[in-house]
Design a protein around this motif. Structure first.
Motif, mmCIF file in Angstrom:
data_model
loop_
_atom_site.group_PDB
_atom_site.id
_atom_site.type_symbol
_atom_site.label_atom_id
_atom_site.label_comp_id
_atom_site.label_asym_id
_atom_site.label_seq_id
_atom_site.Cartn_x
_atom_site.Cartn_y
_atom_site.Cartn_z
ATOM 1 N N ARG A 30 0.862 -1.153 0.162
ATOM 2 C CA ARG A 30 0.143 -0.083 -0.156
ATOM 3 C C ARG A 30 0.844 1.256 -0.012
ATOM 4 N N GLU A 33 2.089 1.683 -3.400
ATOM 5 C CA GLU A 33 1.131 2.196 -4.190
ATOM 6 C C GLU A 33 0.780 3.430 -4.068
ATOM 7 N N LYS A 34 0.727 3.966 -2.563
ATOM 8 C CA LYS A 34 0.608 5.525 -2.329
ATOM 9 C C LYS A 34 1.787 6.402 -2.672
ATOM 10 N N SER A 35 3.081 5.775 -2.718
ATOM 11 C CA SER A 35 4.222 6.759 -3.329
ATOM 12 C C SER A 35 3.978 6.552 -4.845
ATOM 13 N N GLU A 37 1.184 6.950 -6.368
ATOM 14 C CA GLU A 37 0.084 7.967 -6.685
ATOM 15 C C GLU A 37 0.816 9.327 -6.310
ATOM 16 N N CYS A 38 1.468 9.521 -5.115
ATOM 17 C CA CYS A 38 2.074 10.874 -4.892
ATOM 18 C C CYS A 38 2.999 11.281 -5.872
#
Length: 138
Positions: A30, A33-35, A37-38
């Motif tokens: 996660r 994935e968030k990285s 997205e960022c």
């Protein structure tokens, strides 16, 4: 018994550790994935900022262009106003000169008319005198 208890505890700890490792692995996935997205959002933000800067620069250039055009038009209008004022002053002077010449000519004509009327009266008086004289003689 102790060994069995310890062994059971070890199995429980291993299961807890396995669950925690699985949780850690899920959190890492996660996080990755968030990285991503960022990073994607950061790129989009940078692109949006660049676009905004370009738009601001274009708007500034358009505003400056309009301002230059307005300044140019203002100078043209001021020049035209100056020319018009000069022409108006010339027209006023010309009108004043024409009025003075007209007044002078009118006064001259009045004087001549008065002189003519005076001469006419003198001649009429003389003619009347002559008539009276001829009437007296005859």
């Amino acid at each position: 018994r102790k060994l069995e208890t310890t062994s059971a505890q070890n199995i429980e700890f291993l299961q807890v550790i396995a669950k925690r490792e699985e949780s850690i692995h899920q959190f890492q996935l996660r996080l990755e994935e968030k990285s991503r997205e960022c990073s994607s959002l950061a790129r989009q933000l940078e692109m949006a900022i660049e676009d905004a800067k370009k738009q601001v620069e274009q708007a500034r250039e358009r505003a400056m262009s309009r301002e230059r055009a307005a300044q140019s038009k203002l100078l043209d209008l001021e020049t035209q106003l100056s020319r018009t004022k000069t022409e108006l002053n010339l027209m006023h002077r010309s009108k004043d000169d024409a009025e003075r010449r007209f007044e002078s000519r009118l006064q001259d004509l009045r004087d001549r008319l008065e002189q003519s009327e005076s001469t006419n009266r003198s001649m009429q008086n003389y003619l009347h005198f002559l008539k009276s004289s001829y009437d007296n003689v005859f």
